[in-house]
Design a protein around this motif. Structure first.
Motif: not given
Length: 212
Positions: A10-15, A49-55, A196-206, A208-210
């Motif tokens: 999750d944090k890797l996606l944000v970065r 092969k199903g390895n796309e990080l965003a999906f 960006m909406p997914l990225r922001n949702e991840v940031v809210r979960k943590f 902002g501590k990525i």
């Protein structure tokens, strides 16, 4: 076997999404910046092969992956038949302005496509050949140095037509830029906006501590 865990991904996606934005803000943008952006996009959305990080990350969150494309209303899907897109997506959509649409903005709307569909949606046709985002990303990332550099560019029925894309980029220009580069420049911000909406949702979960 060691499992890294969902939090790391999750944090890797944000970065990666933030790095994509940073590269996209560089002007003028050269080949190196495009190659670097393509490498990031490859990891996020076209690895295969199903390895796309965003999906993979999106499966654990509520934010869908939609690309909002400005299109003419006339002859298109009626507005009331379009999918219901969350408000946050509209805040990241490319504005429909007089500058971009000098003949008037009233006849345009944002048509949503799933990110998977957008990656296969033609960006343009060059010498009667359809060009899609997925192929351009792989061309830059896999052939011109994003992940590795190929000494010889050849067309492959099972891979990408690297020789053809290179030829088109060298011989056709759009506003003074190689055509393939210019199409990439159009597609990359559309994909970034969809993430960006997914990225922001991840940031809210943590909170902002990525911390990667």
């Amino acid at each position: 076997m060691v499992l890294i865990g969902d939090e790391y991904h999750d944090k890797l996606l944000v970065r990666h999404v933030d790095d994509l934005k940073q590269c996209g803000e560089i002007e003028p943008r050269g080949v190196f910046e495009r190659v670097k952006m393509a490498h990031t996009l490859r990891l996020l959305v076209t690895e295969g092969k199903g390895n796309e990080l965003a999906f993979r990350v999106q499966e654990r969150y509520s934010s869908p992956l939609w690309v909002l494309v400005p299109e003419p209303i006339s002859g298109n899907t009626p507005i009331d038949q379009l999918p219901n897109v969350p408000d946050e997506f509209h805040s990241f959509a490319i504005p429909i302005t007089e500058e971009k649409f000098p003949f008037g903005t009233d006849g345009y709307y944002h048509k949503p496509y799933s990110l998977a569909d957008y990656l296969q949606r033609p960006l343009g046709v060059l010498m009667r050949r359809s060009i899609v985002p997925r192929e351009i990303i792989k061309f830059l990332a896999n052939k011109l140095g994003g992940s590795h550099v190929d000494d010889e560019l050849v067309d492959s029925p099972k891979n990408i037509d690297a020789e053809t894309l290179y030829f088109l980029n060298q011989n056709i220009s759009i506003f003074g830029e190689g055509a393939i580069y210019k199409l990439f420049d159009n597609a990359a911000p559309m994909i970034w906006r969809s993430l960006m909406p997914l990225r922001n949702e991840v940031v809210r979960k943590f909170d902002g501590k990525i911390d990667l």
